[in-house]
Design an enzyme around this catalytic site. Sequence first.
Site, mmCIF file in Angstrom:
data_model
loop_
_atom_site.group_PDB
_atom_site.id
_atom_site.type_symbol
_atom_site.label_atom_id
_atom_site.label_comp_id
_atom_site.label_asym_id
_atom_site.label_seq_id
_atom_site.Cartn_x
_atom_site.Cartn_y
_atom_site.Cartn_z
ATOM 1 N N CYS A 157 -42.342 -23.056 13.327
ATOM 2 C CA CYS A 157 -42.135 -23.165 11.887
ATOM 3 C C CYS A 157 -41.286 -24.386 11.574
ATOM 4 O O CYS A 157 -40.847 -25.112 12.449
ATOM 5 C CB CYS A 157 -41.415 -21.923 11.346
ATOM 6 S SG CYS A 157 -42.099 -20.355 11.866
ATOM 7 N N GLY A 158 -41.030 -24.604 10.275
ATOM 8 C CA GLY A 158 -40.117 -25.645 9.840
ATOM 9 C C GLY A 158 -39.151 -25.084 8.820
ATOM 10 O O GLY A 158 -39.509 -24.230 8.006
#
Length: 941
Positions: free
Chosen positions: A23-24
Amino acid sequence: MRPFSALPARQGLYDPASEHDSCGVAFVVDTSGAASRRIVDAGLSALGNLQHRGAAGSEPTSGDGAGILTQIPDRLLRETVDFELPPAGEYAIGIAFLPREESGRRTVVDLVADLAAQEGLRVLGWRGLPVDPIGADVGPTARGCMPYFSQLVVAPSLGRLDLLDLERRAFVLRKRIERAAAQVGRETYFASLSARTITYKGMLTTNQLRLFFPDLCDQRYESALALVHSRFSTNTFPSWPLAHPYRYIAHNGEINTIKGNRNRMHAREAQLASDLIPGDLDRIFPICTPEASDSATFDEVVELLHMGGRSLPHSVLMMIPEAWENHDEMAARRRAFYQFHATVMEPWDGPACVAFTDGTVIGAVLDRNGLRPGRWWHTADGLVVLASEVGVLDIPPGQVVAKGRLQPGRMFLVDTERGRIVTDDELKAELAAEHPYDEWVHAGLLRLPSLPAREHVVASHESVLRRQLLFGYTEEELRILLAPMASSGAEPIGSMGTDTPIAVLSARSRLLYDYFGQLFAQVTNPPLDAIREELVTCLSRSLGPEQNLLEPTAAASRKIVVPFPVIDNDELAKILHVNDDGNLPGFAAVRIFGHFDVHGDAVDGEFGAGERALRTALDDVCDQVSRAIEQGARIIVLSDRDCDERSAPIPSLLLASAVHHHLIRAKSRMQVGLIVESGDCREVHHVALLLGYGAAAVNPYLAFETVEDMVADGTIVGVEPGVAVANYLKALGKGVLKVMSKMGISTVSSYTMAQIFEAIGLSQALVDQYFTGTTSTLGGVGLDVLSEEVRMRHRKAYPDNPTDRAHRRLTIGGEYQWRREGEVHLFNPETVFLLQHATRSRQFEVFARYTDAVDDLSAKAGTLRGLFTLRTGVRPAVPLEEVEGVSEIVRRFSTGAMSYGSISAEAHETLAIAMNRLGGKSNTGEGGEDADRFTPDANGD
């Protein structure tokens, strides 16, 4: 329509719980605390630039998830709701994901009003939240499971509450609503319900978020901070509730120890109590929502700790502490802070970057290994940006006054009340000074080496031999495993692969340990290098009962510090006699034996009598443990010692896990520490399993006695018995660390209870009862077979024939090396000869004999692939003229990305040449390969 939080069902060998990715995460904050539109825009811009961190399926308009958490936009709300709002800070608001059907929503609305009144709150109103799925171009998959969105606003029924008191009531209300709605079949989820923050999120892509929620584009939406997240589904499938941020955190990474963390939290519920959270806490249990992701569970526990009175940074540091154990230069008070909390809660371990906020402070922390990236910038106008990577916002270099990166175990924190970045040292000094942690741990912790020594007992050779037979020891194990470990202090090197039957398909009596396989790091769970990263690893832990998690007191640190997860016989004797003089009642230890009657009341040859005897014995042991706890026992030693001609040992792993899960269900697990005194444990894999299923420490007493016996009879030379035992213990500990490292887990306290194993060949009923939560894809045998395997070993130790008793000896073995009378091997002298002969003579007929021999062994010996047969006659044969030619079929062949570490350079290049000749594809899997590979040979290869 699929429920908005539903996951796909298991299909055959596929389990959606095995999904993993990345993810970010980013946040933007104005250090002055001034709410503005620019912060919201900056947060949304940062989110848009994290698009590559998110994911979508084959349908690019249905995202894995995106969201933003901000302060409550009071100005926007006052001008859009159709009811009067109290002053900011005197009401709580949150976005509810409600049933699509109007009747279902009415049920939930009535439910909310009733529950709010019970919690001293009143519903000010509901605001139908504007959404625009068409304008945002939300795909059919996401729209097909999309909930109805509405904002709930509540305030105190009478008078005014302190902001945190209102927050706590909203927390309880949210928990109760979600659980009560589930009970009446009306799925409901609150992205948040808070007097400080609000979360907009969904099963969206990063660029869809602001278009889907028109509020986010409204210039009246202002905030001093914004936390955003772009999701690439980590350990669950996409769904609307599982998008980030949650109520307090957004997370990039995985929690590898999540099963153990959840089990412990469930067990802790019986002890939870708080004056700060009004009423009986039973109404908000379970704390950890079943089937939630690891991130959602982490958020729920952070929230509980924060609502229980700790600051948000304090709560996060309890769950993700820095590597303090081997940090010799750490300040004493900070070390005491971590040492105390290590007795209260295990680290939630795994590669993680966790960003968090309560609306006033906002920050981020990495796991102790630092295996997730994070960069931050501080500008001249007071803007602070932190993100998974550089470039989420275009900031002129001349505006940057400071920048840096997240560091392992160090917290980055911005406090908008103080108007500045708070350094890691300052923050932790403040937390360490909150309580006299140094005095608590000094007075409470007992160190195992400091306890009074006991008399060392040496067993006779006859006694050792009899019990070796009882627990299935072989000559091969003594020679290949125990002797090298006792001589060198290191686990012998061997291949991870095996060509012998798996336990469930073997014709021999196999230990229960053989029915389990250790899971290893996958994709985004990088293993750690335990040798070069020794600073972050720890094999020491505290042993004993836990206290109320929400009330830090000196009593929480009354535990025994065990420097190694494996303890020798003398150390176990110290623990068993720790309270002989009655001065240490908080450390009372009780030994409980795990035996079952191998003869029972069965008619001779009756299959199933062993299962009844074993099940009855397990139930009896669980009852004994519960009674011991009621009578004040705080350390339980589960032992398989002292068997005789009638009683046989319950397999140690079954005994430990059965008691562990029984106590979890009884909510008394955290009242005791479990030690396993095991005769069948002798390998690293065995120790790892016992730890994973609940043991705080393992005493493989027979292995130690065996090592001493081997020194006495000259099998092991050059070392004294005490040194040999110490070497063997050291080798087991190093082996456990190696296994933990492959999963990216740094501390043995995190590995304990984590259940990072897969059952191979055990029935689902047995797994559900005694190894609850363990993956068991294949199904298999139950207690009947396990009891029979114990009985087979018992007969060898206690044969009916007196002559056999006089000539008892260990079997050869043959698990690691082929022996004529040993376990079946697919690669034996015959098959190896045929393979060598075929390759040297280039005779296909010989090669066919080789493959036939291996296939025949595979079917007879019972490999899984050997059990498959082709289904024929199910459908008409396809006419040959309609089948693609061989030359075309082979063009779709490919060789995987195999490294030089797995096969030789010659094999690697031969495969590449073969694929090139066929027109298929090859993959070096390395990069930086020899440039000669790019130049055709003289023959065209």
